[in-house]
Design a protein around this motif. Structure first.
Motif, PDB file in Angstrom:
ATOM      1  N   PHE A  69       0.682  -1.544   0.277  1.00 34.83           N
ATOM      2  CA  PHE A  69      -0.041  -0.136  -0.091  1.00 34.83           C
ATOM      3  C   PHE A  69       0.776   1.151   0.047  1.00 34.83           C
ATOM      4  N   LYS A  95      -1.958   1.230  -4.255  1.00 35.56           N
ATOM      5  CA  LYS A  95      -1.598  -0.453  -4.248  1.00 35.56           C
ATOM      6  C   LYS A  95      -1.138  -0.664  -5.569  1.00 35.56           C
ATOM      7  N   LEU A 104      -7.129  -0.250  -5.048  1.00 37.56           N
ATOM      8  CA  LEU A 104      -7.482  -1.487  -3.830  1.00 37.56           C
ATOM      9  C   LEU A 104      -8.809  -2.123  -4.743  1.00 37.56           C
ATOM     10  N   ASP A 108      -8.410  -5.125   1.056  1.00 35.24           N
ATOM     11  CA  ASP A 108      -7.673  -4.221   0.813  1.00 35.24           C
ATOM     12  C   ASP A 108      -7.966  -3.368   1.382  1.00 35.24           C
TER      13      ASP A 108
END
Length: 136
Positions: A69, A95, A104, A108
């Motif tokens: 991330f 990401k 994401l 996530d």
């Protein structure tokens, strides 16, 4: 125009939701905007790209630990206290993948939020306490 407007007038022919599809997105994909106050929202890819464009020139970002991330923030909102840097405000989380930056998806969002929150510390100034993201 509202994204969704529900009209129920006991009229089976016309009752229902009026939806503006340009403002609807799947909750499972997008970028996460998170504030150092803990508030969050999910935004679509085009909105995330607009934010990145607006931040050009003052954009600052880093990986959150050993995760994929990337937290992206306004570098003008980073303050230095002692020998550490802290960010106060709202950040965008996307990401990193082998193919570049992506949005994401699925779990996530929760993982990225948890990682961000784990790096929040409390600062005190002028009798006020507030949260800040501690940069690596």
């Amino acid at each position: 125009m509202k994204t969704i407007e529900v009209k129920i007038n006991l009229d089976p022919v016309n009752d229902g939701a009026v939806i503006n599809p340009e403002r609807i997105m799947k909750k499972e994909e997008g970028a996460l905007i998170i504030g150092t106050n803990g508030k969050t929202k999910i935004v679509p890819e085009d909105f995330a790209v607009d934010i990145l464009d607006e931040l050009s020139g003052s954009l600052q970002g880093e990986y959150m630990g050993k995760t994929p991330f990337l937290v992206v923030m306004n570098g003008e909102k980073v303050i230095n206290i002692g020998c550490r840097d802290y960010f106060i405000g709202s950040a965008l989380i996307v990401k990193s993948t082998k193919d570049g930056i992506s949005m994401l998806a699925g779990e996530d969002f929760e993982k990225a939020k948890k990682e961000f929150v784990s790096r929040l510390i409390t600062l005190v100034g002028d009798g006020q306490e507030f949260s800040a993201y501690e940069l690596a």
